[in-house]
Scaffold this active site. Structure first.
Site, short mmCIF file in Angstrom:
data_model
loop_
_atom_site.label_atom_id
_atom_site.label_comp_id
_atom_site.label_asym_id
_atom_site.label_seq_id
_atom_site.Cartn_x
_atom_site.Cartn_y
_atom_site.Cartn_z
N THR A 184 0.84 -1.19 0.00
CA THR A 184 0.00 0.00 0.00
C THR A 184 0.88 1.25 0.00
O THR A 184 1.85 1.31 0.75
CB THR A 184 -0.88 0.02 1.26
OG1 THR A 184 -1.80 -1.05 1.17
CG2 THR A 184 -1.62 1.34 1.41
N ASP A 215 -8.28 0.17 6.14
CA ASP A 215 -8.07 1.48 6.77
C ASP A 215 -7.78 2.59 5.78
O ASP A 215 -8.03 3.77 6.06
CB ASP A 215 -6.88 1.38 7.73
CG ASP A 215 -5.61 0.97 6.96
OD1 ASP A 215 -5.61 -0.13 6.36
OD2 ASP A 215 -4.64 1.75 6.94
C1 SD4 Z 1 -5.54 -2.58 4.13
N1 SD4 Z 1 -3.73 -1.24 5.02
O1 SD4 Z 1 -6.41 -2.52 3.29
C2 SD4 Z 1 -4.17 -1.94 3.83
C3 SD4 Z 1 -3.24 -3.01 3.39
C4 SD4 Z 1 -1.82 -2.57 3.27
O2 SD4 Z 1 0.17 -2.72 2.26
O3 SD4 Z 1 -1.34 -1.69 3.90
N2 SD4 Z 1 -1.08 -3.17 2.43
O4 SD4 Z 1 -5.69 -3.13 5.20
#
Ligand code: SD4
Length: 324
Positions: A184, A215
């Site tokens: 992400t 999130d």
């Molecule tokens: C999530 N925080 O949808 C994101 C996933 C993530 O690198 O950070 N991936 O939970």
């Protein structure tokens, strides 16, 4: 303490405070141009994305434009299977994306569960600028995108399709920490006017349940900006980040006097202490305060932040909470 000692101590405190402010200012003002030093930071080792954001700032782009330009690099990159085009699908084979943006005036926009649109951070910005709402989801977000001139695009690449077919053979849902699901991108920028903004984009978790939202598009969890104080962005298991409203928490900790580094550490510790199984997932944060000081910290080993400042783009390996 008698009055004289009190006055003496207070004046030492005053000197220390003004020295601290001076040091902060040094980091803020470019020695050559005399202008505020633009800085870009991003989650993980996204060299090109952070360089794009940093150069955009140097060229005079505002912090929000620059942050989105950085995020767009990863949304286009087929090698990144957690963001935009080429992202891993959910367990029904659909690629669904989440994104958010927040600017220096406290304006924000986000989109969740969007299909067939690559640049969802740009779409979140459209929601912020051209709709009466903060968040649009699913079909509504898609329709809004088409109305605003975005192109429909199949984001499921052959590579993602093949990996998904492999996954279907066992359908076992146990992501490997730092390897699956952790690309992400969250970018925080400070521009030459000293304003802070941020952008975040993700497909969330590979083979997630249909409808799952993490999130990243939740203002305060995946991203938060308060131009008076600082900004923070998150990556890792969204289910845990949401429970502490992590990015908002970090900004509030900075408001109460913590440095960006101390604030990131405190937020990670809070998750580690309250989670039943902290060794099973990753949570990581990046943060920047108004003075341009930065912080980054993770629950598990393996996280890194990129920082672009004074024309140099550096990778910084993160300290982490859980020692093996
Ligand atoms: C999530 N925080 O949808 C994101 C996933 C993530 O690198 O950070 N991936 O939970």
């Amino acid at each position: 303490m008698d009055r004289r000692n009190f006055i003496k101590k207070s004046s030492y405190g005053g000197v220390a405070l003004s020295l601290g402010l001076h040091l902060a200012a040094c980091r803020s003002i470019n020695a050559v141009s005399g202008k505020i030093n633009p800085i870009s930071i991003c989650t993980w080792g996204f060299v090109d994305a952070n360089a794009a954001a940093g150069r955009a700032l140097e060229n005079g782009n505002n912090a929000l434009d620059a942050a989105i330009k950085g995020v767009n690099v990863e949304e286009k990159d087929l090698k990144n299977t957690t963001v935009g085009n080429g992202a891993a699908p959910d367990r029904e084979g659909n690629v669904t994306l989440d994104a958010s943006v927040m600017d220096h005036q406290g304006n924000c926009g986000s989109v969740v569960y969007v299909q067939d649109i690559q640049n969802v951070a740009s779409l979140a910005r459209e929601v912020m600028d051209h709709s009466p709402h903060v968040m649009l989801a699913g079909d509504g977000a898609y329709q809004f995108a088409i109305n605003r001139g975005f192109k429909k695009q199949n984001l499921l690449t052959d590579n993602s399709k093949n990996q998904y077919r492999e996954w279907l053979k066992t359908s076992k849902y146990k992501p490997v920490i730092n390897i699956e699901n952790h690309d992400t991108i969250g970018v925080i920028c400070r521009d030459i006017n000293g304003n802070l903004s941020g952008a975040c984009s993700t497909s969330g978790l590979a083979y997630k349940m249909p409808g799952r939202v993490g999130d990243s598009p939740i203002i305060g969890a995946g991203l938060y900006v308060d131009n008076e104080i600082g900004a923070a962005a998150a990556t890792g298991l969204g289910e845990e980040i949401m429970k502490t409203v992590g990015s908002f928490l970090i900004v509030e900790l900075m408001r109460n006097g913590k440095s960006p580094q101390e604030a990131c550490e405190e937020a990670v510790k809070r998750t580690a202490k309250r989670a039943a199984n902290p060794e099973d997932f990753q949570v990581a944060y990046i943060a920047m305060n108004k003075a341009g000081e930065t912080g980054y910290y993770s629950l598990q080993q393996g996280f890194a932040m990129m920082e672009y400042s004074n024309g140099t783009n550096r990778r910084k390996e993160s300290a982490y909470y859980l020692k093996t």
